[in-house]
Design a protein around this motif. Structure first.
Motif, short mmCIF file in Angstrom:
data_model
loop_
_atom_site.label_atom_id
_atom_site.label_comp_id
_atom_site.label_asym_id
_atom_site.label_seq_id
_atom_site.Cartn_x
_atom_site.Cartn_y
_atom_site.Cartn_z
N ALA A 1 0.82 -1.21 0.00
CA ALA A 1 0.00 0.00 0.00
C ALA A 1 0.85 1.26 0.00
N ILE A 2 1.87 1.29 0.85
CA ILE A 2 2.64 2.51 1.09
C ILE A 2 3.68 2.77 -0.01
N VAL A 3 4.43 1.75 -0.39
CA VAL A 3 5.59 1.96 -1.26
C VAL A 3 5.23 2.56 -2.62
N PRO A 4 4.16 2.11 -3.31
CA PRO A 4 3.82 2.78 -4.57
C PRO A 4 3.47 4.26 -4.40
N ILE A 5 2.81 4.60 -3.31
CA ILE A 5 2.49 6.01 -3.04
C ILE A 5 3.78 6.79 -2.81
N PHE A 6 4.67 6.22 -2.00
CA PHE A 6 5.95 6.87 -1.73
C PHE A 6 6.76 7.04 -3.02
N GLN A 7 6.67 6.06 -3.90
CA GLN A 7 7.44 6.15 -5.14
C GLN A 7 7.04 7.37 -5.95
N ILE A 8 5.74 7.65 -6.02
CA ILE A 8 5.26 8.84 -6.73
C ILE A 8 5.73 10.11 -6.02
N LEU A 9 5.52 10.14 -4.72
CA LEU A 9 5.84 11.36 -3.97
C LEU A 9 7.33 11.65 -3.96
N ASP A 10 8.15 10.62 -3.82
CA ASP A 10 9.60 10.83 -3.78
C ASP A 10 10.12 11.28 -5.14
#
Length: 342
Positions: A162-171
Motif C-alpha cells: 500500500a505505502i511503497v507505490p504512493i511513496f514512489q510517486i511522492l519521492d
C-alpha cells in the motif's frame, strides 16, 4: 453455478498455508482463467479447509460446489490435491507440475527454508510476507519489472504494497525527507478475541481485539526502507489495531523537500495512477467508510479530500486498503509476473 475453464496453458499454483491470505488468493484464482490451483498444504483438517473456502464471514459464500473426497478437494470439477505436512522436505510435488508455490504460512521466511519446494518439484516460490534474510522482495508497480528470474522471492507485506507505490510517486516528484506512518489496521488472527495469554513479546496482544484499540509496533518502516535506502532511519511506523474484521486506513505524514499545495500533490497522484499504476492504486473523492473497501482489489485507494499540507512541505496522505483481499490480489498478480518471465 460457477464454471472453471481448464487449459494446458494455465499457471499451476500450490498454496502452502491456507489461512486468510491463502484462501483469499484461492478465491481470486478460481475466478481467473489464467490459473489452476493444483495443491494445498496446511495443518488442519481437509473438511475445515473446504468449509472455510466455501463460506467466509467477510467475503461471502463461493458459488461453486466444494467437497472433499479422501485427500482431494473438488471445486466443481477441478481437483486439488490436499496435504497436511509440517515439513516441506517430506513433500514430493513433482507429479503436480507446480509452476509457483504461494508460501502463505507466515513461516519459512528465508530462501534456504523454502528451497525444499524447489528441490521437490516447484519452479518458483513467492513468500507472502517480508523475509528475514536477503531474499529479494518485489512489489507490483514498484520494482516488478526488475525481476531477475530468481526461484524464490518475497511479495513483501500488505502495508508495504500500500505505502511503497504512493511513496514512489511522492519521492519522484516532490522528494521525501522523512515520514511517519500510522496504520489503522483491522485485527488479525494473531490477536486474541478475549483477554488471554499470548506468546508475543508485546504484552498488549493479550488484550481482546474486538474490545480495544490496540497500538502495536510495526515493521512497515523497515520494509518500506528496503525500497528507499536513502530513507533508512528516516521512517517510523505504528500499527493501530481497531475492532473491525477487514480493511486498513493508512495515514501518512511526510516531510517534502520543497513547498507545494494540496492541489499540486493530488493532481500528480491522479495523473500517475492513471498512467503508471492502473489497477494497482486508485483514488476516491467519495466519503466512504472502511466496509466500502472490503474486497477492493487495489493495493491502496487514496482518499483525495483527506490530502493536506501544512507549511508547504508537511504532507498528509490517507489511503484505504483491504489488507487481505487487496494483498492477495497482488500476490496472484506476482505469480503471473514470475511465470511470464520463465
Amino acid at each position: 453455478m460457477g464454471s472453471l475453464l481448464m487449459s494446458a496453458a494455465k499457471i499451476r499454483i500450490f498454496i502452502n498455508g491456507f489461512g486468510r491470505i491463502g484462501r483469499s488468493a484461492a478465491r481470486i484464482m478460481i475466478e481467473d482463467s489464467s490459473f489452476e490451483l493444483v495443491g494445498i498444504n496446511d495443518l488442519y483438517s481437509y473438511e475445515q479447509m473446504a468449509y472455510l473456502l466455501k463460506y467466509d464471514s467477510i467475503y461471502g459464500t463461493l458459488d461453486y460446489d466444494i467437497n472433499i473426497q479422501e485427500d482431494k478437494l473438488f471445486i466443481d470439477n477441478q481437483i486439488v490435491k490436499l496435504f497436511c505436512e509440517p515439513n516441506p522436505e517430506n513433500m514430493n510435488i513433482k507429479s503436480l507440475n507446480v509452476d509457483v508455490v504461494l508460501q502463505c504460512s507466515g513461516m519459512f521466511l528465508t530462501t534456504e527454508s523454502n528451497f525444499p519446494w524447489i528441490k521437490n518439484g516447484a519452479s518458483k516460490v513467492i513468500i507472502s510476507t517480508p523475509v528475514t534474510d536477503d531474499t529479494p522482495m518485489y512489489i507490483l508497480g514498484v520494482n516488478h519489472k526488475e525481476y531477475k528470474q530468481e526461484a524464490i522471492i518475497s511479495n513483501s507485506s500488505c502495508s508495504a504494497n500500500a505505502i511503497v507505490p504512493i511513496f514512489q510517486i511522492l519521492d519522484k516528484y516532490f522528494g521525501i525527507q522523512h515520514a511517519m506512518m500510522s496504520m489503522y489496521h483491522s485485527y488479525t488472527s494473531y490477536q486474541n478475541l478475549l483477554d488471554a495469554k499470548h506468546y508475543s513479546k508485546d504484552i498488549r496482544r493479550t488484550r481482546s481485539a474486538t474490545q480495544n484499540i490496540i497500538p502495536l509496533m510495526s515493521s512497515a518502516a523497515e520494509t518500506t526502507a528496503y525500497f528507499f535506502p536513502h530513507l533508512m532511519e528516516k521512517l517510523y511506523a505504528k500499527s493501530i489495531r481497531v475492532p473491525v474484521a477487514s480493511t486498513t486506513l493508512y495515514d501518512l505524514s511526510i516531510m517534502l523537500e520543497g513547498s507545494y499545495t494540496k492541489e499540486e500533490v493530488n493532481k500528480r497522484l491522479e495523473a500517475e495512477i492513471k498512467s503508471t499504476y492502473k489497477n494497482i492504486l486508485d483514488t476516491t473523492n467519495t466519503p466512504n467508510e472502511s466496509s466500502d473497501y472490503i474486497k477492493n482489489p487495489h493495493s491502496a485507494v487514496i482518499n483525495l479530500p483527506f490530502t493536506a499540507i501544512v507549511g508547504g512541505n508537511l504532507l498528509r496522505v490517507s489511503a484505504w486498503q483491504d489488507n487481505e483481499y487487496g494483498y492477495a490480489q497482488r500476490l496472484v498478480d506476482m505469480a503471473k509476473v514470475v511465470q511470464i518471465a520463465t
